[in-house]
Write a protein that holds these residues in place. Sequence first.
Motif, PDB file in Angstrom:
ATOM      1  N   THR A 254       0.807  -1.205   0.000  1.00  0.00           N
ATOM      2  CA  THR A 254       0.000   0.000   0.000  1.00  0.00           C
ATOM      3  C   THR A 254       0.844   1.260   0.000  1.00  0.00           C
ATOM      4  O   THR A 254       2.031   1.221   0.204  1.00  0.00           O
ATOM      5  CB  THR A 254      -0.922   0.003   1.238  1.00  0.00           C
ATOM      6  OG1 THR A 254      -1.769   1.135   1.192  1.00  0.00           O
ATOM      7  CG2 THR A 254      -0.123   0.045   2.503  1.00  0.00           C
TER       8      THR A 254
ATOM      9  N   ASP B 111      -4.098  -0.498  -1.156  1.00  0.00           N
ATOM     10  CA  ASP B 111      -4.979   0.665  -1.264  1.00  0.00           C
ATOM     11  C   ASP B 111      -4.582   1.444  -2.504  1.00  0.00           C
ATOM     12  O   ASP B 111      -3.650   2.231  -2.478  1.00  0.00           O
ATOM     13  CB  ASP B 111      -4.859   1.539  -0.016  1.00  0.00           C
ATOM     14  CG  ASP B 111      -5.816   2.718  -0.045  1.00  0.00           C
ATOM     15  OD1 ASP B 111      -6.715   2.706  -0.905  1.00  0.00           O
ATOM     16  OD2 ASP B 111      -5.657   3.630   0.776  1.00  0.00           O
ATOM     17  N   ASN B 112      -5.292   1.199  -3.587  1.00  0.00           N
ATOM     18  CA  ASN B 112      -4.938   1.843  -4.847  1.00  0.00           C
ATOM     19  C   ASN B 112      -6.154   2.575  -5.390  1.00  0.00           C
ATOM     20  O   ASN B 112      -7.065   1.969  -5.939  1.00  0.00           O
ATOM     21  CB  ASN B 112      -4.449   0.802  -5.857  1.00  0.00           C
ATOM     22  CG  ASN B 112      -4.044   1.433  -7.178  1.00  0.00           C
ATOM     23  OD1 ASN B 112      -3.800   2.633  -7.238  1.00  0.00           O
ATOM     24  ND2 ASN B 112      -3.977   0.646  -8.219  1.00  0.00           N
TER      25      ASN B 112
ATOM     26  N   GLU C 128      -3.014  -3.135  -8.327  1.00  0.00           N
ATOM     27  CA  GLU C 128      -4.434  -3.291  -8.668  1.00  0.00           C
ATOM     28  C   GLU C 128      -4.889  -4.735  -8.436  1.00  0.00           C
ATOM     29  O   GLU C 128      -5.988  -4.986  -7.946  1.00  0.00           O
ATOM     30  CB  GLU C 128      -4.656  -2.894 -10.129  1.00  0.00           C
ATOM     31  CG  GLU C 128      -6.121  -2.803 -10.539  1.00  0.00           C
ATOM     32  CD  GLU C 128      -6.844  -1.649  -9.867  1.00  0.00           C
ATOM     33  OE1 GLU C 128      -8.082  -1.705  -9.798  1.00  0.00           O
ATOM     34  OE2 GLU C 128      -6.183  -0.702  -9.397  1.00  0.00           O
TER      35      GLU C 128
ATOM     36  N   GLN D  52      -5.426  -5.217  -4.843  1.00  0.00           N
ATOM     37  CA  GLN D  52      -6.699  -4.641  -4.426  1.00  0.00           C
ATOM     38  C   GLN D  52      -7.853  -5.572  -4.769  1.00  0.00           C
ATOM     39  O   GLN D  52      -8.792  -5.738  -3.984  1.00  0.00           O
ATOM     40  CB  GLN D  52      -6.903  -3.284  -5.099  1.00  0.00           C
ATOM     41  CG  GLN D  52      -8.164  -2.547  -4.658  1.00  0.00           C
ATOM     42  CD  GLN D  52      -8.058  -2.039  -3.236  1.00  0.00           C
ATOM     43  OE1 GLN D  52      -7.319  -1.112  -2.946  1.00  0.00           O
ATOM     44  NE2 GLN D  52      -8.790  -2.656  -2.321  1.00  0.00           N
TER      45      GLN D  52
ATOM     46  N   ASN E  95     -10.424  -7.057  -2.119  1.00  0.00           N
ATOM     47  CA  ASN E  95     -11.862  -6.843  -2.267  1.00  0.00           C
ATOM     48  C   ASN E  95     -12.641  -8.149  -2.191  1.00  0.00           C
ATOM     49  O   ASN E  95     -13.795  -8.176  -1.764  1.00  0.00           O
ATOM     50  CB  ASN E  95     -12.160  -6.150  -3.595  1.00  0.00           C
ATOM     51  CG  ASN E  95     -11.715  -4.691  -3.610  1.00  0.00           C
ATOM     52  OD1 ASN E  95     -11.492  -4.093  -2.559  1.00  0.00           O
ATOM     53  ND2 ASN E  95     -11.568  -4.123  -4.800  1.00  0.00           N
TER      54      ASN E  95
END
Length: 292
Positions: free
Chosen positions: A53, A235-236, A263, A266, A270
Amino acid sequence: MASGGSITLKGNSEASRKESSSASITPGYSDSFVWGDRGYSGGISASVSPVRTGGCYTPKINGGASSTPKPSGSLSITDKFRDFLEGIVRKVEDFSSKTKKDLLRGILKNFLEALRHASSNSLKYSINFLEHALQDNPSEIIITNEKSELSKKIRENEDYKKVRKYIISVAKELLPTMKAGEERKIDKNKKEFSATFSKEHNLDLYLAINNADLYFKKESEDTISIWLKDTYNFDNATLKENSIELIDDLLKDKLAFGKWLNEFGQDLENNHIVNKYEIKIKIETVKISILQ
């Protein structure tokens, strides 16, 4: 804050890894290629590492992706690499059970193990920290022994040394007004102490931690300890597409490999393939001269 308890690492009890100078992995097809500061046959070279991050790093894959469909028997290494990436990302988006999630985690752990050997263990903490995130409730990692390998690596880092100098200057002024055991994470102007590790100074710290908060604790009238605290996560906010949509840009060298991996990380977070956790490290104890 992670809910799974804590791992306290002391002295030589940190997990050791067998080192090797190189390793080949074959992700689903017969063309062997090597991760690390080596290269692929077929025009693609890369320095591949987990990403963290607070910023993206810039290792790239050099070599364009072919836009012309090819028969399966004549696929280039670039096409096969794209297929491999797409297959992994689609598994992230398409799992519907814990069994599938565990299967994907197993694939990623095998990849990290190959990367560990390919990098000759030079990316020890970036790999270990990502590996630790591959579970439902990763525990926080707490290192309280400043003689640990990681604490030493941080102390020797030039980016840390700059912040250390400022922390000591603030401590000299504030220590007489502090109580024993009191912690301070901001200066008189309420500016936080923070460190940003650069890839130029230490790639492992850059990938494993990148940006972190620092604070000092009063140990005695003229002694402080300096600590690092970080949340391990991806965290992008700069890219809106998912990692599948960005694969072509990656292979055409329009997107840095580090940005794509951020990405991808992330996407993993998610979908709860990886989960965030807290890291706390005691870096050193410092005796200082109090300002009179």
